[in-house]
Structure formats: structure tokens, C-alpha cells
Design a protein around this motif. Structure first.
Motif, PDB file in Angstrom:
ATOM      1  N   GLY A 193       0.553  -1.565   0.032  1.00  0.00           N
ATOM      2  CA  GLY A 193      -0.373   0.078  -0.146  1.00  0.00           C
ATOM      3  C   GLY A 193       0.867   1.623  -0.075  1.00  0.00           C
ATOM      4  N   HIS A 194       2.229   0.669   0.239  1.00  0.00           N
ATOM      5  CA  HIS A 194       3.216   2.197  -0.101  1.00  0.00           C
ATOM      6  C   HIS A 194       4.240   1.862  -1.064  1.00  0.00           C
ATOM      7  CE1 HIS A 194       0.942   2.478   3.457  1.00  0.00           C
ATOM      8  NE2 HIS A 194       0.739   3.930   3.637  1.00  0.00           N
ATOM      9  N   PRO A 195       4.115   2.128  -2.586  1.00  0.00           N
ATOM     10  CA  PRO A 195       4.709   1.486  -2.928  1.00  0.00           C
ATOM     11  C   PRO A 195       6.731   2.913  -2.909  1.00  0.00           C
ATOM     12  CG  PRO A 195       3.348   3.426  -3.863  1.00  0.00           C
ATOM     13  CD  PRO A 195       3.017   2.590  -2.744  1.00  0.00           C
ATOM     14  N   GLY A 196       6.774   3.357  -2.654  1.00  0.00           N
ATOM     15  CA  GLY A 196       7.392   4.666  -2.519  1.00  0.00           C
ATOM     16  C   GLY A 196       8.577   3.611  -0.985  1.00  0.00           C
TER      17      GLY A 196
ATOM     18  N   GLU B  53       8.892  -0.402  12.208  1.00  0.00           N
ATOM     19  CA  GLU B  53       7.761   0.551  11.593  1.00  0.00           C
ATOM     20  C   GLU B  53       6.769  -0.281  12.007  1.00  0.00           C
ATOM     21  OE1 GLU B  53       6.052   4.626   9.909  1.00  0.00           O
ATOM     22  OE2 GLU B  53       6.727   3.408  12.146  1.00  0.00           O
ATOM     23  N   ILE B  54       6.721  -1.484  10.527  1.00  0.00           N
ATOM     24  CA  ILE B  54       5.136  -2.040  10.229  1.00  0.00           C
ATOM     25  C   ILE B  54       4.802  -2.258  11.813  1.00  0.00           C
ATOM     26  CG2 ILE B  54       4.527  -4.574   9.256  1.00  0.00           C
ATOM     27  CD1 ILE B  54       6.979  -4.532   7.767  1.00  0.00           C
TER      28      ILE B  54
ATOM     29  N   ARG C 193       1.836   8.316   9.185  1.00  0.00           N
ATOM     30  CA  ARG C 193       2.732   8.330   7.547  1.00  0.00           C
ATOM     31  C   ARG C 193       3.458   6.864   7.956  1.00  0.00           C
ATOM     32  NH1 ARG C 193       7.584   9.805   7.538  1.00  0.00           N
ATOM     33  NH2 ARG C 193       7.594  11.191   9.724  1.00  0.00           N
ATOM     34  N   PHE C 194       3.708   6.074   7.378  1.00  0.00           N
ATOM     35  CA  PHE C 194       4.238   4.742   7.257  1.00  0.00           C
ATOM     36  C   PHE C 194       5.089   5.673   6.890  1.00  0.00           C
ATOM     37  CE2 PHE C 194       5.684   0.907   5.324  1.00  0.00           C
ATOM     38  CZ  PHE C 194       6.262   0.271   6.179  1.00  0.00           C
TER      39      PHE C 194
END
Length: 399
Positions: free
Chosen positions: A254-257, A275-276, A327-328
Motif C-alpha cells: 500500500g506504500h509503493p515508494g 515501523e510495521i 505516515r508509514f
């Protein structure tokens, strides 16, 4: 006293928004979650309060599972043989149990599992070769930690299917992450037979080590304590890891960057795992506690006998500790301050093993399937359970 908020099933579609609102309203409130496994009591969402209360001796674990068990049925049948463990006890009993287990469940034993874990991960991913799509939970995230716990216990590979007890298996798409009465009773019988086998034929596994462990050279675990500890280690040792792996893959996709940054530099993996754990904690709520005397919280007083639950999902997105918490960011410096594994004397003993499995799993998945992406035909679905933050299914495209 805080007003009681009664949640409905829509809570599971967006728990972070609810916890954000509760934090902004003071950080602690009385609530009732939906579903048969729900319990009415105080829920703490602020990081500072949650961390303090996780280590507060006025909040008891002793007998908490039995008090709660009538909601999920676990105290019928197996009874104390599955609850005489350290997560369900206070000092000094907890101190003795944890000291015995720590003698044998060491960092060295965990580190020595790396080659075995790498082999299981490789074998599971081999099964995906030539395929266009895979279902991550049933085909990877669940069988991996089950296999690891069996190896740790010295159990037979042939019995893996018997003890895949997590409630989000794909049987009709149902499940809420809880262990059924039937499964608990089956597991009790299996563990007793396995323990008897290890008494006759000891090996280098964890169960044999627990059989020989002593506190102060004298005090061994009783039969119920040993069975209950094995149950705890197995359940905690694979439920959390299933969620950690599935939540991690789902979050990265879900956060390709962030995914691309990790694929470019795998040395970021340890920070990404932390972070996960912070961003989508595998346990939504810490294990249950109840007040043995009145305890002041931000929005009122927890009266004696009332249940208290620390919302780890809420605490781990507290902006007072984690700036821009929604923010991830796999480079987030403060990520390791999360409470995903608890805090205080009940901090998860198996946290290093869960981290190790996640690190190996993510590294091999992203290396072998660099084009991994979400399936367009299947929507990821979350469990309807406030205590376990995990997906029911996660279909991924491999090419």
C-alpha cells in the motif's frame, strides 16, 4: 465517570480513526466492542498512559483469562490446564514462571533457528513458482510460524495441519482470530501426549528443555504449568507472527515508494519491521487486565474489578511520540519505541523470534518476487476482532 461508547461492526473498517478520536478526547474511555468476544471496560489509547498502565501492579493479570473466558469459551473443558501460565499471573507466581522459561527460551536458541526458518521460507516460496497469484496467509504467513513452533518444540511435521488454530483460516471466509473450544481441547490432548513423549525420549527441543528446567535448582514446572506454558508459547508464537507478516506485506504494497526504497536497500529491513509493528500492530489490544483498586486515568477512575485494555493500535499512533503518526516511514527513527509487544514484566518473550521470522520472510519474498503487488480481483479483509489486528485473506499478484 466516562460515558460508555458502544461500538458496532463498522469499527473494524477503521479502528485507527476511532482511536485517534479517543486520544484527542483524553486518551482513556469506557467502551464495549462488538461481537461475542467483546468485553466492557476501559480502553486506553494514549502512549504515556498505556505504557504506564502496562507496568502498573494495580492492574492484575491473575485470573483475568478465566474472567474473560466465558466470552470465548476457553474455560470450558481444558480449564486450568491451559491457563496456568505467566501471561495469566502476577508476581511472585509470574516471576517464578518467567524465570524458568527464560532459562531455556534464550536469545542463543532463537538465533540458532535462522537456518531452519530460512529453509521453511524458501520451501513455501518454491511452491509459488510459475504461478500468477498466491493467497499470502493460508499459503505462507500461517504455515511458516506453525512449522517454526513445531521445530522449536521438537514435534512431528506430520501434525502441522492439526494445530493451525488461528481463527482467520479460510474456512468459508470466517474466523475472528480466536481459538475455538474444540481446537483448545484438541490441542490440550496433543500437548499432553507430546510432553509424555519428551519425558520418555528427550531431545534438544524447547519442551525437553522446559521439562528439565528448575527455579533455584529445585522447583520445576508442574504438569498443568508445563502444558499451559506450551499452549501459551504455541499460540503467542504463531498468532502474532501471522499478523506481523501479513500486515507487513499489505502495508508495504500500500506504500509503493517505501516498498521500492526497501527493495533498493535491504539494510533498511530491521527498521522496516519496527515501523510495521508500530503502524499496523499485530495485536490491537494488550492482554486483559482488571483493577485491584481504584486507578486514576485521564477521563475518570477505573473502579476496583473493572477491566482495562491498552489499545496498542492507538498508543502506537500517538503523535506525542510518533510525529505524523499516520505516515508509514521505514526510516522512522522513533519506530522502535512502539508497544506492539507490550511493556513491563509481561513484555512478549517471543518478540525476537517474531522479528527474526518477519525479517527473513520479507527479505525472501521481496527478493524472489520483486514485482509483487496487490490482487485486483480480491479485496483484503480484516478480522472482526479488536484484540487481534490481522487480515482474513490477502491475495497477491506474483508477476
Amino acid at each position: 465517570m466516562s460515558d460508555l461508547e458502544i461500538l458496532d461492526d463498522s469499527f473494524f473498517d477503521g479502528p485507527h480513526a476511532t482511536y485517534r478520536r479517543w486520544r484527542e478526547e483524553g486518551g482513556a474511555r469506557r467502551a464495549r466492542y462488538p461481537g461475542p468476544a467483546a468485553v466492557e471496560g476501559w480502553v486506553v489509547t494514549s502512549y504515556a498512559q498505556a505504557r504506564a498502565l502496562l507496568a502498573d501492579p494495580r492492574l492484575s493479570k491473575d485470573g483475568a483469562a478465566e474472567r474473560f473466558g466465558r466470552h470465548v469459551g476457553l474455560t470450558r473443558g481444558p480449564g486450568g490446564a491451559l491457563f496456568t501460565h505467566m501471561l495469566n499471573s502476577d508476581p511472585p507466581h509470574h516471576t517464578r514462571l518467567r524465570r524458568i522459561v527464560q532459562q531455556v527460551f534464550t536469545a542463543r536458541r532463537t538465533a540458532a533457528l535462522r537456518p531452519m526458518i530460512e529453509g521453511h521460507v524458501s520451501d513455501l516460496l518454491d511452491a509459488w513458482e510459475g504461478r500468477e497469484e498466491a493467497e499470502l496467509i493460508s499459503e505462507f504467513a500461517l504455515p511458516l510460524p506453525v512449522a517454526v513452533m513445531f521445530a522449536l518444540f521438537g514435534a512431528s511435521d506430520a501434525d502441522h495441519e492439526l494445530l493451525q488454530v488461528r481463527g482467520n483460516s479460510l474456512d468459508g471466509g470466517q474466523g475472528d482470530g480466536e481459538v475455538s473450544v474444540f481446537t483448545a481441547e484438541s490441542m490440550l490432548g496433543y500437548l499432553r501426549a507430546l510432553i509424555a513423549l519428551k519425558r520418555e525420549r528427550p531431545d534438544s527441543g524447547l519442551l525437553s528443555a522446559l521439562l528439565g528446567a528448575r527455579d533455584g535448582g529445585e522447583d520445576a514446572l508442574s504438569e498443568d504449568e508445563l502444558t499451559s506454558m506450551a499452549f501459551l508459547l504455541f499460540i503467542a508464537g504463531h498468532q502474532t507472527t501471522v499478523n506481523l507478516i501479513a500486515n507487513g506485506v499489505h502495508t508495504l504494497l500500500g506504500h509503493p515508494g517505501q516498498l521500492a526504497a526497501l527493495q533498493r536497500d535491504m539494510t533498511l529491513m530491521p527498521g522496516a519491521v519496527e515501523e510495521i509493528l508500530r503502524y499496523e500492530s499485530p495485536s490491537g489490544l494488550a492482554s486483559l487486565r482488571y483493577a485491584t483498586e481504584p486507578v486514576e486515568v485521564a477521563e475518570g477512575t477505573v473502579e476496583q474489578g473493572e477491566f482495562v485494555q491498552m489499545a496498542l493500535l492507538g498508543a502506537n499512533r500517538d503523535p506525542g511520540v510518533f510525529p505524523d503518526p499516520d505516515r508509514f516511514d521505514i526510516r522512522r527513527e522513533e519506530a522502535a519505541r512502539h508497544l506492539a509487544f507490550g511493556h513491563g514484566i509481561h513484555h512478549c518473550l517471543g518478540a525476537p523470534l517474531a522479528r527474526l521470522q518477519a525479517e527473513i520472510a520479507f527479505t525472501q519474498i521481496l527478493t524472489r518476487y520483486p514485482a509483487l503487488r496487490p490482487s485486483e480481483e480480491h479485496e483484503a479483509r480484516w478480522q472482526a476482532n479488536p484484540r487481534h489486528r490481522g487480515l482474513l485473506s490477502l491475495h497477491v499478484r506474483l508477476k
